[in-house]
Motif scaffolding. Sequence first.
Motif: not given
Length: 152
Positions: A92-94, A124-127, A131-134
């Motif tokens: 889901a992260k990928v 914003i998208m990178a942030g 967050w998702i990756i972390c």
Amino acid sequence: MGNARRSAVLAAISNFWNGSASIGFIALGCVLLGLGILGAFLPGLPTTVFVIGAAWAFGRSSPQLELWLLDHPRFGATLRAWRTSRAIPRRAKVAACLGKAVGFVLFVVMVKPSLWLACLVLIIMAGVAIWIICRPEPTAITIASQRLTSQN
């Protein structure tokens, strides 16, 4: 759809028509679930966040629909992992990060925004991607315990 799921859905509909369930939360849950299903097919539209929102709304209005969603073969494990440990599976992260990348490229190509707007959207998208990756990933123990509790 199995008999238990069918019974849960029919009981929820019965509660809806008898007025014992919150119409607003059921409607919100249905809309969010519909958006989540669309997100599985449309690039740039998320799935998981809408399904998590649907489970939340159903949890406030219809325990039967909440249980149906938590036991769903496609969405159930992800929802239970989120509820127990705020975990997001690696797949889901990928998918989320790839969806954000595709969405950003489509935004830049189709909208042709000014440089400051493109940079703002990228930040914003990178942030959100960071967050998702972390977020933690579900562990084998979490998944096994979820299977045991869902079978009971």
